[in-house]
Structure formats: C-alpha cells, structure tokens
Design an enzyme around this catalytic site. Structure first.
Site, PDB file in Angstrom:
ATOM      1  N   SER A   1       0.797  -1.218   0.000  1.00 15.62           N
ATOM      2  CA  SER A   1       0.000   0.000   0.000  1.00 15.62           C
ATOM      3  C   SER A   1       0.840   1.282   0.000  1.00 15.62           C
ATOM      4  CB  SER A   1      -0.960  -0.040   1.175  1.00 15.62           C
ATOM      5  OG  SER A   1      -1.880   0.999   1.069  1.00 15.62           O
ATOM      6  N   HIS A   2       0.701   2.088   1.046  1.00 14.24           N
ATOM      7  CA  HIS A   2       1.367   3.399   1.067  1.00 14.24           C
ATOM      8  C   HIS A   2       2.823   3.309   1.516  1.00 14.24           C
ATOM      9  CE1 HIS A   2      -0.214   2.417   4.959  1.00 14.24           C
ATOM     10  NE2 HIS A   2       0.650   3.236   5.502  1.00 14.24           N
TER      11      HIS A   2
ATOM     12  N   ASP B   1      -2.783   6.273  -3.298  1.00 14.88           N
ATOM     13  CA  ASP B   1      -1.601   5.615  -2.744  1.00 14.88           C
ATOM     14  C   ASP B   1      -1.098   4.468  -3.622  1.00 14.88           C
ATOM     15  OD1 ASP B   1      -3.710   3.869  -2.228  1.00 14.88           O
ATOM     16  OD2 ASP B   1      -2.817   3.129  -0.376  1.00 14.88           O
TER      17      ASP B   1
ATOM     18  N   ASP C   1      -1.476   1.246  -3.842  1.00 15.68           N
ATOM     19  CA  ASP C   1      -2.403   0.260  -4.421  1.00 15.68           C
ATOM     20  C   ASP C   1      -3.747   0.876  -4.804  1.00 15.68           C
ATOM     21  OD1 ASP C   1      -2.947   0.680  -1.710  1.00 15.68           O
ATOM     22  OD2 ASP C   1      -3.858  -1.298  -1.478  1.00 15.68           O
TER      23      ASP C   1
ATOM     24  N   ASP D   1      -6.169   2.491  -3.178  1.00 19.67           N
ATOM     25  CA  ASP D   1      -7.403   2.491  -2.381  1.00 19.67           C
ATOM     26  C   ASP D   1      -7.564   3.767  -1.538  1.00 19.67           C
ATOM     27  OD1 ASP D   1      -5.351   1.740  -0.699  1.00 19.67           O
ATOM     28  OD2 ASP D   1      -6.367  -0.033   0.115  1.00 19.67           O
ATOM     29  N   ARG D   2      -6.496   4.549  -1.407  1.00 19.59           N
ATOM     30  CA  ARG D   2      -6.625   5.799  -0.634  1.00 19.59           C
ATOM     31  C   ARG D   2      -6.821   6.990  -1.568  1.00 19.59           C
ATOM     32  NH1 ARG D   2      -2.678   5.876   4.526  1.00 19.59           N
ATOM     33  NH2 ARG D   2      -3.000   3.707   5.127  1.00 19.59           N
TER      34      ARG D   2
ATOM     35  N   LYS E   1     -11.800   0.097   0.105  1.00 25.81           N
ATOM     36  CA  LYS E   1     -11.841   1.527  -0.089  1.00 25.81           C
ATOM     37  C   LYS E   1     -11.345   1.810  -1.499  1.00 25.81           C
ATOM     38  CE  LYS E   1      -7.470   2.326   2.436  1.00 25.81           C
ATOM     39  NZ  LYS E   1      -7.188   1.199   3.328  1.00 25.81           N
TER      40      LYS E   1
HETATM   41  C1  VG1 Z   1      -3.400   2.215   8.264  1.00 23.00           C
HETATM   42  C2  VG1 Z   1      -4.601   3.118   8.461  1.00 23.00           C
HETATM   43  C3  VG1 Z   1      -5.877   2.315   8.349  1.00 23.00           C
HETATM   44  C4  VG1 Z   1      -5.904   1.584   6.999  1.00 23.00           C
HETATM   45  C5  VG1 Z   1      -4.653   0.748   6.846  1.00 23.00           C
HETATM   46  C6  VG1 Z   1      -4.559   0.090   5.495  1.00 23.00           C
HETATM   47  O1  VG1 Z   1      -3.375   1.247   9.282  1.00 23.00           O
HETATM   48  O2  VG1 Z   1      -4.539   3.778   9.692  1.00 23.00           O
HETATM   49  O3  VG1 Z   1      -6.982   3.161   8.503  1.00 23.00           O
HETATM   50  O4  VG1 Z   1      -7.031   0.750   6.922  1.00 23.00           O
HETATM   51  O5  VG1 Z   1      -3.494   1.560   7.012  1.00 23.00           O
HETATM   52  O6  VG1 Z   1      -4.592   1.028   4.479  1.00 23.00           O
HETATM   53  P1  VG1 Z   1      -2.449   1.379  10.598  1.00 23.00           P
HETATM   54  O7  VG1 Z   1      -2.651   0.091  11.334  1.00 23.00           O
HETATM   55  O8  VG1 Z   1      -1.060   1.604  10.119  1.00 23.00           O
HETATM   56  O9  VG1 Z   1      -2.960   2.577  11.329  1.00 23.00           O
HETATM   57  V1  VG1 Z   1      -3.742   0.747   3.072  1.00 23.00           V
HETATM   58  O10 VG1 Z   1      -4.090   1.919   2.022  1.00 23.00           O
HETATM   59  O11 VG1 Z   1      -2.222   0.596   3.725  1.00 23.00           O
HETATM   60  O12 VG1 Z   1      -4.214  -0.809   2.539  1.00 23.00           O
HETATM   61 CO    CO Z   2      -3.629   1.362   0.180  1.00 19.64          CO
END
Ligand code: VG1
Ligand code: CO
Length: 544
Positions: free
Chosen positions: A113-114, A278, A280, A282-283, A377
């Site tokens: 992801s990010h 981001d 992948d 989804d953000r 998302k």
């Molecule tokens: C973070 C965010 C959470 C989100 C998750 C996955 O998790 O706070 O809201 O669902 O990333 O998003 P954490 O445990 O680091 O707070 V993504 O776009 O990384 O799939």
């Molecule tokens: Co993501």
C-alpha cells in the site's frame, strides 16, 4: 508438468496486520517465505482445486517475481481459473471489482500500500475473499496458525508466464487469463457517476483537475478514466507511470508526501480539484485550490451528497466509520435519519455491514472512503465523487466545505504520528495509558471533563465476533475525543498514532487553524501519554 511437494521450514512471523502481511522485501525474498504464506492461505481455504482466483499487484519491486511464484503454486494446487492483471497490475479496488464481477472465490493483491518500495523497502500480500473484501480476522488468524506449522508447499515446475500480453492459456489444470487491468473497473465507475456531465465540464475547461498518481498503480486507471474517457486535458494526471520504487517517494497521499500536488494547488491558477492516491489505489487525498479537505470531512460530504449521483439515487441505508475517524459523518447520518456504525481500524471490518446492506458508505480518517459498489476503499471512486459533485454544484471545494460546516458544524480533527519508535517504548506508552483508564472518568483538564476512557472493543453486529484492544479512547463531556493506537501496517519498530478532535457548532469559528484550535487537547494527549519523554521524540514525525 512436474509438481514439486517442496519441504519447507515454518516461519513464526507471518501474522497479517491491519491490511495483509507486510515485511521488508529482503524478508519476502528468503527461500519459502512467500510460498509458505500462499500455501497457508490455500490450506485455510481447504480444497482449492477447481476454484477461481484473481491475482495482481501495485507494481512495486518484487511484484513480478512474486506473481510468477503464485501462478506456479496455483497451478500445482489445481486452481481452475486464474485472472491476472496485465503487466501484473491490479489496484486494490479493481481487484475487488474483478473478484465480484467474475464470481471468483478470492484473490491475492501484492502490495504494501502506502509503504515505500524498492529492494530495501517494503512488500506485502493481502488475500481477499469471494465478496471482494479483505479476509476477515477469523480467516487471517487461521492462516497465521497454519503458517506456524507448515512443512511443505506445492509448486509446479513451469517456465515464467508472459503476463504482459492479454489472452488466456491452459497450463495443466489451470486456465491463466491475462486481463485488462482497467476495463472492468472503469466500466463499473461509468455506472455509478454521471460521466456525461463530468466529461462535458472537463472538456469545456469549466472543471479542472490535477491527479497525482505518485508513480503508483492508479496511473493507468486515472489516465484511462480521467483523460481518455472523460476528456480531461492530457497532463491532468501527473506521475502516471507506475515505478518499482515509486520514484523514490512514499506513495502515501498526504500533505507531506504528495508535495508536488500540494505545490500545484497553492498556485494562483490552481485546478478546481487536486487529488492523489496511494501505492495500491485504495486511498485518496482531495484538495481544492489552496484548501485541504480532511478525509473525515470528505466522508461526511460524501454521505451528505451521494444520493445526488446516478448510482445512489435510491439513498443511503447507513454509514460506518472506523473508530478513530471523526464524528462528522455521524452528524450527517443523524440528520438524514440513518444508522451509523463505529468499527475498528481496517477495511475488513466494513465487509459484513456492507454484505448485510446495513451501510452504503464507509470510510476512515487515513484517506479511505468507499461504498457498497465493491468491498475495498476506493481512491479513484472518491475522486470521481468529488468531480461529479463539483460538476453539479459549480462551486469551489472550499465553498462546499463551508456550507457543509454551516449545516452540520465543524469537527476539527488532526492525527499526530510518532513513527519508528522502538517497539518496547511504544508498548510502554500504551501500557501507561491503559493503567490510567480506571481513574480517568470524571477527571478534569481545564474545560474538558472525561466521561469515558476505554480500550475499544468491537462486537460485529452480523457475526457476533469480538475484536479487542483496538485503541485507547478518551472521550470528554463536550464530545471531544483523543484516541491512541499503534499502527498495524509498519515493517520497522512501531508507530504511535494520536487522533484528536473537537466539535465546533459556531460558524464564526469555522476558519481557525486546526493545530491552534486543538492545542489544549494536543497538550492533554501529550501529558496523558507522556509521549515525548517515553518515546524520546520531541514531536510527531507526521501531522495530518
Ligand atoms: C493504516 C490506516 C488504516 C488503513 C490501513 C490500510 O493502518 O490507519 O486506517 O485501513 O493503514 O490502508 P495502521 O494500522 O497503520 O494505522 V492501506 O491503504 O495501507 O491498505
Ligand atoms: Co492502500
């Protein structure tokens, strides 16, 4: 075709976090590391022969190698049909869309992801179920149990498959289909939004957008949908080519990492909408000209206006937000007369509510919003929502927000992240907070009086499952809140997130600087947690 039952040694650290298993690339490159996890998923499903799976990733370093390994393992286990995104790409929302559309039994999404990418950075793997949503806690717990006992995995001895050319080929028991990564997703979007209206506003120049794909997976999606299909001028999508290391940046759409976009949105001739997504896809981050929209506010505006759009004319049945997300969306739900739900952090907790049609829209403060169109998302979906709303309202983003606040009041909101704290120190901060929970109710800090302090626990209203320790909540009499939790997506040390919010009804106070307006609460949060002293950091590393 030879199928190898390969002896392996179990790993003890394959517990998926908030969203899949994320580790350093180097860890994933250890012999058997990826293979063990994939086999554990197959073993959790049970008999996978004859099943249909979807496979794709965000294009980061190790994506292509990992894909070939999973293809060989799918063939060895007798998967009947494997739908693979062309060039190995599928955004998380597109994977969810494809799983649902083709009634697949699930899918792997290769992404951290990010988190940054590259040989020294992060890789990740998520498994989604047949509803298109992230595997439930029950499922991932059982994958973890399997992984600790695994002794062998099955893999076919075949040469690498061409994943760049569309079409299908039969390999042993498996039909491997290389599918267009964008087409099904773009088609779904065209049914939800008024493409005709958005298209004519973009073509005439009445509406302008800058979309920063951050060299991540949404580049091809945004180009095809915003530029090719809706006619935004070429160049409206920037950083559109997916790169294995995201060009060296963090593919994290926030004010720090999407710096180029933020700079463009400060200019006098800034486009009407600035957006980024981001790694992948989804953000989403959304901005107006010189105006940042907090994700919590964006969610509230979505809830308040979604029924104006073609795919949602019948109205919303309910909304949900993750616990640390601001209460702005709850106010909309109350005004409309629909239910709002509060879930733990992570999209997997929305799935049951969406499947049971309890909610239409849901979101998180971490730049995530989505609806019942898929079970993830969806970054571009949120951007298309905003484009459609702007095309209808013909007003700047800032005016839309000011009107929203004057109708519902404003929830001032900030998140302070303390990144890469030593794990022991982070645990110590959480333990220190927990030790105060019993005494906090009734305690007064200036004008703030604590009415509730707990460690958030969630009972799923659909399947009754209980999830504990989802963050420390301190709630005050006037509705203000401070939330503390540890991140579950990092790959190094720990990250403490402190979420702070306060509601303001008076329109005359809707233009305050957030950090100043919240300074009392920020100070209370710092003293309750003793974060500076206990972490050794003098302040947060990222403020959103
Ligand atoms: C973070 C965010 C959470 C989100 C998750 C996955 O998790 O706070 O809201 O669902 O990333 O998003 P954490 O445990 O680091 O707070 V993504 O776009 O990384 O799939
Ligand atoms: Co993501």
């Amino acid at each position: 075709m030879k199928i190898d039952l390969h002896q392996t040694t179990a790993f003890t650290d394959q517990k998926p976090g908030t969203s899949g298993l994320r580790k350093k690339v180097r860890q994933f490159q250890q012999p058997g590391y990826l293979e063990n996890f994939v086999q554990s998923v197959f073993d959790t499903i049970g008999d996978v022969s004859g099943k249909v799976l979807v496979l794709g990733g965000d294009g980061r370093y190790f994506n292509r190698e990992a894909l070939q390994i999973i293809i060989r393992m799918a063939v060895a286990s007798g998967i009947a049909r494997l739908l693979v995104g062309q060039n190995g790409l599928l955004s998380t929302p597109a994977a969810s869309c494809v799983i649902r559309k083709y009634k697949a039994d699930g899918g792997f999404i290769l992404s951290a992801s990010h988190n940054p990418g590259g040989p020294e950075e992060d890789f990740g793997i998520k498994f989604n179920l047949a509803n298109g949503g992230p595997a439930t806690e029950t499922f991932t717990n059982s994958v973890f149990e399997c992984s600790k006992k695994l002794t062998a995995y099955r893999i076919a001895d075949i040469s690498p498959i061409d994943i760049d050319t569309l079409g299908s080929r039969q390999i042993g028991p498996t039909t491997v289909e290389i599918i267009d990564s964008v087409a099904d997703y773009a088609d779904l979007m065209s049914h939800l939004f008024d493409f005709k209206l958005i298209g004519s506003a973009l073509r005439s120049g009445a509406l302008t957008i800058c979309f920063d794909a951050m060299h991540a997976v949404t580049g091809p999606y945004a180009r095809r949908i915003l530029e090719d299909r809706l006619g935004a001028p070429h160049g409206s999508v920037i950083n559109a080519i997916p790169l294995e290391d995201f060009g060296g940046g963090h593919p994290d759409p926030n004010l720090i990492h999407a710096r180029q976009l933020v700079e463009i949105m400060q200019r006098p001739n800034a486009p009407a909408l600035g957006a980024a997504s981001d790694g992948d896809g989804d953000r989403n981050m959304v901005m107006g000209s010189r105006f940042f929209v907090t994700p919590s506010d964006s969610l509230a505006v979505i809830a308040a206006n979604l029924s104006l759009l073609p795919g949602y004319r019948s109205g919303l049945c309910g909304v949900a937000r993750s616990m640390p997300t601001s209460q702005a969306v709850d106010r909309v739900a109350r005004a409309v007369g629909i239910d709002s739900y509060e879930t733990p952090t992570g999209w997997k907790f929305f799935g049951n509510l969406l499947d049971a049609r309890k909610i239409t829209v849901c979101g998180e403060e971490s730049f995530g919003a989505g609806s019942d169109h898929i079970r993830e998302k969806d970054g571009l979906w949120a951007v298309l929502f905003w484009l459609n709303l702007l095309a209808i309202k013909k007003k700047p983003v800032s005016d839309i927000l000011r009107e929203h606040w004057s109708n519902f009041g404003r929830d001032y909101y900030t998140r302070h992240d303390y990144e890469s704290i030593e794990s022991a120190k982070a645990e110590d901060i959480m333990a220190h907070l927990r030790s105060q929970l019993a005494q906090l109710p009734g305690a007064e800090f200036g004008i703030y009086r604590v009415v509730l302090a707990d460690d958030f626990e969630y009972k799923d209203p659909i399947d009754g499952s209980v999830t504990e320790h989802q963050g420390i909540r301190v709630i005050f009499e006037n509705g203000s809140r401070i939330v503390f939790r540890l991140s579950g997506t990092g790959t190094e040390g720990a990250t403490l997130r402190i979420y702070i919010e306060r509601y303001e009804r008076r329109a005359s106070l809707h233009d305050q600087e957030t950090q100043v307006y919240l300074s009392d609460l920020i100070a209370i949060a710092e003293s309750l947690s003793q974060v500076h002293q206990r972490s050794g950091m003098s302040g947060p590393s990222v403020i959103t």
